[in-house]
Scaffold this motif. Structure first.
Motif, PDB file in Angstrom:
ATOM      1  N   SER A  82      58.174  50.328  46.003  1.00  0.00           N
ATOM      2  CA  SER A  82      58.190  48.926  45.611  1.00  0.00           C
ATOM      3  C   SER A  82      57.061  48.668  44.608  1.00  0.00           C
ATOM      4  N   GLN A  83      57.242  47.578  43.870  1.00  0.00           N
ATOM      5  CA  GLN A  83      56.266  47.261  42.842  1.00  0.00           C
ATOM      6  C   GLN A  83      55.104  46.440  43.419  1.00  0.00           C
ATOM      7  N   THR A  84      53.915  46.761  42.965  1.00  0.00           N
ATOM      8  CA  THR A  84      52.734  45.991  43.359  1.00  0.00           C
ATOM      9  C   THR A  84      51.872  45.736  42.136  1.00  0.00           C
ATOM     10  N   ILE A  85      51.139  44.651  42.184  1.00  0.00           N
ATOM     11  CA  ILE A  85      50.246  44.293  41.092  1.00  0.00           C
ATOM     12  C   ILE A  85      48.843  44.119  41.650  1.00  0.00           C
ATOM     13  N   HIS A  86      47.884  44.724  40.984  1.00  0.00           N
ATOM     14  CA  HIS A  86      46.505  44.668  41.418  1.00  0.00           C
ATOM     15  C   HIS A  86      45.679  43.924  40.369  1.00  0.00           C
ATOM     16  N   GLN A  87      44.872  43.025  40.833  1.00  0.00           N
ATOM     17  CA  GLN A  87      44.053  42.237  39.923  1.00  0.00           C
ATOM     18  C   GLN A  87      42.662  42.125  40.538  1.00  0.00           C
ATOM     19  N   TRP A  88      41.652  42.324  39.712  1.00  0.00           N
ATOM     20  CA  TRP A  88      40.280  42.240  40.212  1.00  0.00           C
ATOM     21  C   TRP A  88      39.324  41.810  39.110  1.00  0.00           C
ATOM     22  N   PRO A  89      38.148  41.223  39.476  1.00  0.00           N
ATOM     23  CA  PRO A  89      37.731  40.913  40.852  1.00  0.00           C
ATOM     24  C   PRO A  89      38.396  39.626  41.348  1.00  0.00           C
ATOM     25  N   ALA A  90      38.235  39.301  42.601  1.00  0.00           N
ATOM     26  CA  ALA A  90      38.798  38.087  43.169  1.00  0.00           C
ATOM     27  C   ALA A  90      37.980  36.863  42.761  1.00  0.00           C
ATOM     28  N   THR A  91      36.683  37.045  42.662  1.00  0.00           N
ATOM     29  CA  THR A  91      35.776  35.948  42.311  1.00  0.00           C
ATOM     30  C   THR A  91      34.747  36.458  41.322  1.00  0.00           C
ATOM     31  N   LEU A  92      34.420  35.622  40.349  1.00  0.00           N
ATOM     32  CA  LEU A  92      33.449  36.016  39.335  1.00  0.00           C
ATOM     33  C   LEU A  92      32.669  34.792  38.888  1.00  0.00           C
ATOM     34  N   VAL A  93      31.359  34.919  38.878  1.00  0.00           N
ATOM     35  CA  VAL A  93      30.485  33.868  38.374  1.00  0.00           C
ATOM     36  C   VAL A  93      29.723  34.439  37.191  1.00  0.00           C
ATOM     37  N   GLN A  94      29.880  33.802  36.034  1.00  0.00           N
ATOM     38  CA  GLN A  94      29.274  34.323  34.819  1.00  0.00           C
ATOM     39  C   GLN A  94      28.520  33.217  34.087  1.00  0.00           C
ATOM     40  N   PRO A  95      27.397  33.554  33.440  1.00  0.00           N
ATOM     41  CA  PRO A  95      26.693  32.543  32.645  1.00  0.00           C
ATOM     42  C   PRO A  95      27.395  32.308  31.318  1.00  0.00           C
ATOM     43  N   VAL A  96      27.206  31.122  30.777  1.00  0.00           N
ATOM     44  CA  VAL A  96      27.726  30.805  29.452  1.00  0.00           C
ATOM     45  C   VAL A  96      27.198  31.814  28.442  1.00  0.00           C
TER      46      VAL A  96
END
Lengths: 110, 113
Positions: free
Chosen positions: A1-15
Motif C-alpha cells: 500500500s502507498q504511504t506518505i512521510h512528511q517531516w518534521p511535525a513541528t518547526l519553529v524558525q526565526p525570521v
C-alpha cells in the motif's frame, strides 16, 4: 500500500532563516506531488505541484520554492523565512483524481 | 464569489444526532467531489469520493451530489464524539491529469457526549 512521510511535525524558525521540508512517498511510481499550506482559520492553498522529476509548477508567487530531485521525493524550501510563512504545510500525492495527504508540518516563524 | 462555499461553523451536536454538512459551488464543470476529515494538527483524510451526481453510502456516512443545484452534502448518522473534526469538501473538473482540487474552507464539527 502507498504511504506518505512528511517531516518534521513541528518547526519553529526565526525570521530570515532558511527552510527545508521534505516529503517522500512509498508504494507508487511517478506520483503527482503537491505542497499545500493551511493558515489558521483558512482553507487549503495549493503552493506547488509536480508531475515528474524536475517538473515544478508554482501556483502562488511567494517566498518559497519546491524541488523534486527523485521520483518520490518532494522538497519545500525558502532562503529567508518571513513571518507570513507561518502555517500548516501539507504534502500530498494523487492518483486517479484522489488526493492523499501527509501528516503535516506546523511551521512557526518568530 | 468563491468557487466553493462552505459554512465554517462551528457546528455542535449531541452524540447520536444526524449531522448535515454542505457545500455550494459555482463551476458547473466540476465532476469529482470529495469529503475530507481533518483532526486537529493532522493531515486531511479522504472520507468520501463521488463522481457526478447521486448518493454514496459508507457506513454511517452518506455523500450526496446535486449538480443541478451545484450543491453537495455529507450526512453523518449516529454521530460519535470521535467524529469531532473539521470537514472539508473538495472538487475538480477532472480536465487535467494533475489532480488539483478546489477546497472549501472547512466546517468544524463538535459532537458532545
Amino acid at each position: 500500500s502507498q504511504t506518505i512521510h512528511q517531516w518534521p511535525a513541528t518547526l519553529v524558525q526565526p525570521v530570515g532563516s532558511p527552510l527545508s521540508l521534505e516529503c517522500t512517498v512509498e508504494g507508487t511510481s511517478n506520483p503527482n506531488l503537491y505542497w499545500y499550506r493551511q493558515a489558521a482559520g483558512r482553507g487549503l492553498q495549493l503552493l506547488f505541484y509536480s508531475v515528474g522529476i524536475g517538473q515544478i509548477s508554482s501556483e502562488v508567487p511567494q517566498n518559497l520554492s519546491a524541488s523534486r530531485p527523485q521520483d518520490r521525493q518532494f522538497i519545500l524550501s525558502s532562503k529567508k523565512l518571513l513571518l507570513s510563512d507561518s502555517g500548516f504545510y501539507l504534502c500530498a500525492w494523487s492518483v486517479t483524481k484522489k488526493l492523499f495527504f501527509g501528516s503535516g508540518t506546523q511551521l512557526s516563524v518568530l | 464569489q468563491k468557487e466553493v462555499e462552505q459554512d465554517p461553523g462551528p457546528l455542535s451536536v449531541p452524540e447520536g444526532a444526524i449531522v448535515s454538512l454542505n457545500c455550494t459551488y459555482s463551476n458547473s464543470a466540476f465532476q469529482y467531489f470529495m469529503w475530507y476529515r481533518q483532526y486537529s494538527r493532522k493531515g486531511p483524510e479522504l472520507l468520501m469520493y463521488t463522481y457526478s451526481s447521486g448518493n454514496k453510502e459508507d457506513g454511517r456516512f452518506t455523500a450526496q451530489v446535486d449538480k443541478s443545484s451545484k450543491y453537495i452534502s455529507l450526512f453523518i448518522r449516529d454521530s460519535q464524539p470521535s467524529d469531532s473534526a473539521t470537514y472539508l469538501c473538495a472538487m475538480s473538473d477532472g480536465s487535467s491529469n494533475t489532480g488539483k482540487l478546489i477546497f472549501g474552507q472547512g466546517t468544524t464539527l463538535q459532537v458532545k457526549p
